[in-house]
Design an enzyme around this catalytic site. Structure first.
Site: not given
Ligand code: AGP
Length: 614
Positions: A2, A27, A77, A103-104, A487, A491, A494, A510, A609
């Site tokens: 958050c 966030r 969040w 937050n937490g 990756e 992308k 997500e 396989h 994020k």
């Molecule tokens: C990547 O597009 C995502 N936002 C997510 O997988 C991110 O890479 C992951 O949460 C790790 O975050 P960090 O690099 O800040 O540790």
């Protein structure tokens, strides 16, 4: 994860809180709220959904509102309790005099909630956070000073928290504290701020105090004091953050993600600058404290990360093993922390994290350090918890990355691994000098090669338009480009929510090949080099099962036209450096597909994020 903001001063507080929350939407964004001192009361306003819903509730952004002096805000969040208005922060005590944002995760909130309920406290939400408000209210009975009541309450909490607290009976003090979650204090002129991250307050001040774990701040309009949880004063440095507010604007791009994709040539230059001086001089990684002696005794290298950073780690494994011949283990942080930690003084553990605040990776690094490992952190945030706890640091200098989908930070992490692998090879004299010079010359060329790809967006956009209605999408590659396939799949997944998966090309037969039919696009990363022919034959196997084939390649082989329905061309480059180039079209492909599908590119559903909770 958050976002928290807070203000104490003489200005109208709601616009400052709303503006701060808007800079923290990356966030988390499933609900939002503020608590402000107004007419002698603590008034709380909360709304489910994006921040705009709260703005609508407050009227035109809450401008002109006569709430001033002090307030706190939160953007959520959800961890405990669905993302509803009742579960949105701030949460208040029974007497409505205490409001808190958090937050937490409070790990022991259930026991505390039972105790407090028995004492007559009435809970209205399903959150762990509300427990803190009632705990403070209970502690006020024995510690009438609000600061002491908060401080004593924190001692009973287990888990991770960054909090902001306001109290009706003392509107001249804003209280903030942190443990295992980031929180900063912004220092203004007769006004002060709190925020989960720099963007929340950057518009108002660049002077910040970074709270460390188990620190609590007593913040007045003209004074800030920091204490430990036992009430001892702690002297903290006021630091000046190295960013300008302009970093938080889209600069004319439709989305932050598109802006950040286009920043990558300059980001590569920034990551290389002051480290790669010239191809015939040793690399300058001044914050990497690995000596020749320590490297000689090195018997294990582990790279730990999550998400996109884990994909960068996988490419890093390939490079380090290729350049210095030491075996490298890769581990997702969330797996690492729940198995036996096998590390020692002769281990190097590399933590990779854009935010430097990912809870799982912080915990994993702490566990490895506890066993004696040397912790090297590759991060975009030198002000983060991970950076501050590292033995060695490799900042990626990518600038603030706002879009939830990592793009420029991923490329910068790859560059950091090229620098680290070459640096280790130089120290260990593991490669011929002429090869090292050649590799450095390749690095210098990368920015303009990325610019060529960015100049070819039309082709990639055409590919996105052709395949944007796919329900499943497969990415295949081999060798150092396999992480790029993973990756590319992440992308797409997500931001477009399409079921995208990356496989080693050799793994297709396989099992996954059973899925193939004419509705499934298969994108093959097909770079001339060691595995070109193998990936081509795997592509032909897929083609024979009616899959729609896409090639990402630098090859001009005419035969490809008989195999692939679409070919995305990129500049030629040594295979070992190709991941820097192959990842760019995959970022753009995901972006344009999400665009065509009308998705919320910068704030995809359910994501945040930086995941600062385990
Ligand atoms: C990547 O597009 C995502 N936002 C997510 O997988 C991110 O890479 C992951 O949460 C790790 O975050 P960090 O690099 O800040 O540790």
């Amino acid at each position: 994860m958050c976002g928290i903001v807070g203000y104490i001063g003489s200005k109208s507080v709601i616009p400052i809180l709303i503006n701060g929350l808007s800079k923290l939407e990356y966030r988390g964004y499933d609900s939002a709220g503020v608590a402000v001192y107004k007419g002698g009361e603590i008034e709380t306003y909360k709304a489910q959904g994006k921040l705009q819903k709260l703005k609508d509730l407050l009227g035109t952004n809450g401008n002109g509102d006569n709430a001033n002096k002090i307030g706190i805000g939160h953007i959520r969040w959800a961890t405990h309790g669905a993302p509803t208005e009742i579960n949105a922060h701030p949460h208040v005590s029974c007497c409505k005099k205490i409001a808190i944002v958090h937050n937490g995760i409070i790990e022991n909130f259930k026991e505390l909630k039972e105790e407090l309920t028995k004492k007559g406290h009435v809970f209205v939400s399903q959150t762990d956070t509300e427990t803190i408000a009632h705990l403070i209210e209970e502690n006020l009975k024995t510690h009438p000073d609000i600061f002491d009541a908060v401080r004593h309450s924190l001692k009973k909490l287990e888990g991770a928290y960054a909090i902001g607290v306001v109290y009706k009976d003392n509107p001249d003090i804003l209280i903030a504290a942190r443990k295992n979650a980031p929180l900063i204090v912004g220092i203004g002129e007769n006004e002060n701020y709190i925020g989960s991250d720099v963007p929340a307050i950057l518009e108002y001040t660049k002077n910040v105090i970074y709270l460390d774990d188990s620190e609590i701040a007593e913040i007045k309009a003209d004074d800030v004091k920091i204490y430990d949880f036992d009430g001892n004063v702690i002297k903290k440095k006021i630091e000046c953050v190295p960013w300008e507010p302009v970093a938080l604007s889209k600069m004319g791009y439709k989305h932050f993600m598109l802006k950040e994709i286009h920043e990558q040539p300059d980001v590569i230059r920034q990551t290389l600058s002051e480290r790669l001086i010239s191809s015939d001089l040793p690399l300058q990684l001044n914050e990497v404290k690995l000596t020749k002696e320590s490297l000689k005794k090195l018997n294990r290298i582990q790279i730990i990360a999550c998400g996109t950073s884990l994909h960068a780690a996988m490419a890093g494994k390939y490079l380090i093993e290729e350049f210095i011949g030491i075996p490298v283990d890769i581990e997702a942080s969330s797996e690492y922390i729940y198995k036996r930690t096998i590390s020692s003084a002769n281990s190097l553990v590399i933590g990779v994290s854009q935010s430097g605040e990912t809870a799982d990776t912080i915990t994993a690094i702490r566990q490895a350090k506890a066993e004696g490992a040397h912790a090297l952190v590759i991060t975009n945030r030198v002000d983060s918890t991970m950076a501050r706890e590292a033995d060695s640091l490799l900042p990626i200098n990518a600038g603030i990355e706002v879009s939830v989908a990592a793009t420029k930070s991923y490329t910068a992490q790859l560059i950091a691994f090229y620098l680290l692998a070459i640096y280790l090879a130089e120290i260990k004299e593991a490669l011929p000098a002429k090869d090292i010079i050649k590799f450095k010359e390749q690095l210098f060329k990368l920015p303009q090669q990325v610019e060529i790809i960015l100049g070819n967006k039309t082709e990639i956009k055409r590919c996105a338009r052709k395949f944007h209605n796919a329900k499943d999408f497969i990415f295949i590659a081999r060798g150092i480009n396999f992480p790029a396939a993973l990756e590319g799949a992440l992308k797409l997944k997500e931001i477009s929510y399409i079921n995208a998966t990356g496989y080693p090309a050799g793994e297709l037969k396989h099992g996954p090949i059973a899925m193939l039919e004419d509705t499934i696009p298969v994108l093959a990363i097909l770079m001339p080099g060691l595995v070109y022919e193998k990936v081509l034959s795997n592509s032909e196997e897929a083609k024979a099962r009616d899959a729609k084939m896409i090639a990402l390649t630098s090859s001009n082989d005419k035969h490809l036209e008989s195999v692939f329905d679409f070919i995305i061309k990129i500049p030629d480059i040594d295979e070992i450096f190709s991941p820097i180039l192959t990842t760019i079209p995959l970022q753009l492909l995901a972006y344009y597909i999400a665009e065509f599908l009308g998705k919320d590119v910068d704030q995809p559903r359910n994501l945040a994020k930086s995941v600062t909770v385990e």
